[in-house]
Design a protein around this motif. Structure first.
Motif, PDB file in Angstrom:
ATOM      1  N   THR A  63      57.072  48.362 -20.779  1.00  0.00           N
ATOM      2  CA  THR A  63      55.699  48.506 -20.299  1.00  0.00           C
ATOM      3  C   THR A  63      55.373  47.475 -19.227  1.00  0.00           C
ATOM      4  N   PHE A  64      55.937  46.301 -19.337  1.00  0.00           N
ATOM      5  CA  PHE A  64      55.643  45.231 -18.403  1.00  0.00           C
ATOM      6  C   PHE A  64      56.921  44.831 -17.662  1.00  0.00           C
ATOM      7  N   ALA A  65      57.097  43.585 -17.364  1.00  0.00           N
ATOM      8  CA  ALA A  65      58.206  43.140 -16.521  1.00  0.00           C
ATOM      9  C   ALA A  65      59.508  42.932 -17.297  1.00  0.00           C
ATOM     10  N   ASN A  66      60.619  43.079 -16.576  1.00  0.00           N
ATOM     11  CA  ASN A  66      61.944  42.680 -17.038  1.00  0.00           C
ATOM     12  C   ASN A  66      62.262  41.405 -16.260  1.00  0.00           C
ATOM     13  N   VAL A  67      62.510  40.298 -16.977  1.00  0.00           N
ATOM     14  CA  VAL A  67      62.658  39.007 -16.304  1.00  0.00           C
ATOM     15  C   VAL A  67      63.936  38.310 -16.765  1.00  0.00           C
ATOM     16  N   PHE A  68      64.695  37.810 -15.781  1.00  0.00           N
ATOM     17  CA  PHE A  68      65.894  37.006 -16.023  1.00  0.00           C
ATOM     18  C   PHE A  68      65.589  35.611 -15.485  1.00  0.00           C
ATOM     19  N   GLN A  69      65.877  34.568 -16.308  1.00  0.00           N
ATOM     20  CA  GLN A  69      65.551  33.199 -15.925  1.00  0.00           C
ATOM     21  C   GLN A  69      66.706  32.271 -16.271  1.00  0.00           C
ATOM     22  N   VAL A  70      66.970  31.308 -15.369  1.00  0.00           N
ATOM     23  CA  VAL A  70      67.982  30.282 -15.596  1.00  0.00           C
ATOM     24  C   VAL A  70      67.381  28.932 -15.212  1.00  0.00           C
ATOM     25  N   VAL A  71      67.545  27.926 -16.093  1.00  0.00           N
ATOM     26  CA  VAL A  71      67.123  26.558 -15.812  1.00  0.00           C
ATOM     27  C   VAL A  71      68.305  25.648 -16.137  1.00  0.00           C
ATOM     28  N   VAL A  72      68.632  24.746 -15.190  1.00  0.00           N
ATOM     29  CA  VAL A  72      69.758  23.835 -15.369  1.00  0.00           C
ATOM     30  C   VAL A  72      69.271  22.406 -15.219  1.00  0.00           C
ATOM     31  N   GLY A  73      69.538  21.571 -16.232  1.00  0.00           N
ATOM     32  CA  GLY A  73      69.247  20.140 -16.157  1.00  0.00           C
ATOM     33  C   GLY A  73      67.804  19.774 -16.431  1.00  0.00           C
ATOM     34  N   ASP A  74      67.612  18.463 -16.645  1.00  0.00           N
ATOM     35  CA  ASP A  74      66.282  17.938 -16.945  1.00  0.00           C
ATOM     36  C   ASP A  74      65.351  17.974 -15.750  1.00  0.00           C
ATOM     37  N   ALA A  75      65.911  17.985 -14.535  1.00  0.00           N
ATOM     38  CA  ALA A  75      65.078  18.021 -13.332  1.00  0.00           C
ATOM     39  C   ALA A  75      64.427  19.384 -13.150  1.00  0.00           C
ATOM     40  N   GLY A  76      64.853  20.351 -13.950  1.00  0.00           N
ATOM     41  CA  GLY A  76      64.220  21.664 -13.921  1.00  0.00           C
ATOM     42  C   GLY A  76      64.661  22.543 -12.776  1.00  0.00           C
ATOM     43  N   LEU A  77      65.913  22.377 -12.313  1.00  0.00           N
ATOM     44  CA  LEU A  77      66.439  23.289 -11.310  1.00  0.00           C
ATOM     45  C   LEU A  77      66.498  24.660 -11.950  1.00  0.00           C
ATOM     46  N   GLY A  78      65.720  25.582 -11.447  1.00  0.00           N
ATOM     47  CA  GLY A  78      65.689  26.880 -12.088  1.00  0.00           C
ATOM     48  C   GLY A  78      65.105  27.950 -11.200  1.00  0.00           C
TER      49      GLY A  78
END
Length: 174
Positions: A63-78
């Protein structure tokens, strides 16, 4: 009993040429619950890449969005991305995006296992009363992430398929 807000709305709509009865019904109709039927998957994984923690999320909702997410490291590279087609097909997961100018690919399997688990939940959020009924079913996952020439295994603690009826009712009286 009619609330002052419904009566005020009915009076305003009557000024547009609607009868008071029709106007009151139209004003009251705006507070009717909204019901959606939502199906999809939730897969949340972690891992380590060159000493940094990795978070991967694959979320699908018809019904809503399909979302793929990746976050690497404490600095929040994502980064995240949406896809109209989703990322899981017949138990096979394939999701990619660009992160730090390099392609990230998450691939593997997410197969339904075990019995369906009944779900009933009620909560209030942002002026809405939300009632959720349906079921979850666990997913057995075997996923890996490839990025910058390295492949790491992912540990997916939260992984399930869901089939839910969601009823949302405005509680603000607007």
């Amino acid at each position: 009993m009619r609330t002052p807000l419904v009566l005020a709305a009915a009076t305003a709509l009557a000024g547009l040429g609607l009868s008071p009865t029709t106007a009151a019904a139209a004003a009251a109709a705006t507070t009717e619950p909204t019901v959606t039927h939502e199906r999809g998957v939730v897969v949340e994984c972690g891992g380590r890449f060159r000493g940094d923690d990795v978070y991967v999320s694959v979320y699908e909702n018809n019904t809503f969005a399909n979302v793929f997410q990746v976050v690497v490291g404490d600095a929040g590279l994502g980064r995240s991305r949406e896809s109209a087609n989703g990322f899981v097909s017949r138990g096979e997961v394939r999701a990619g995006l660009r992160l730090d100018d390099r392609r990230v690919l998450v691939a593997g399997t997410a197969k339904r296992v075990g019995k369906r688990i009944a779900v009933h939940e009620e909560h209030d959020d942002a002026g809405q009363h939300i009632v959720i009924d349906g079921f979850h079913r666990a997913l057995r996952t075997d996923l890996a992430m490839t990025w910058k020439g390295r492949t790491i295994g992912l540990d997916c603690g939260e992984a399930f398929f869901y089939d839910l009826e969601v009823t949302t009712t405005d509680t603000t009286g607007d």
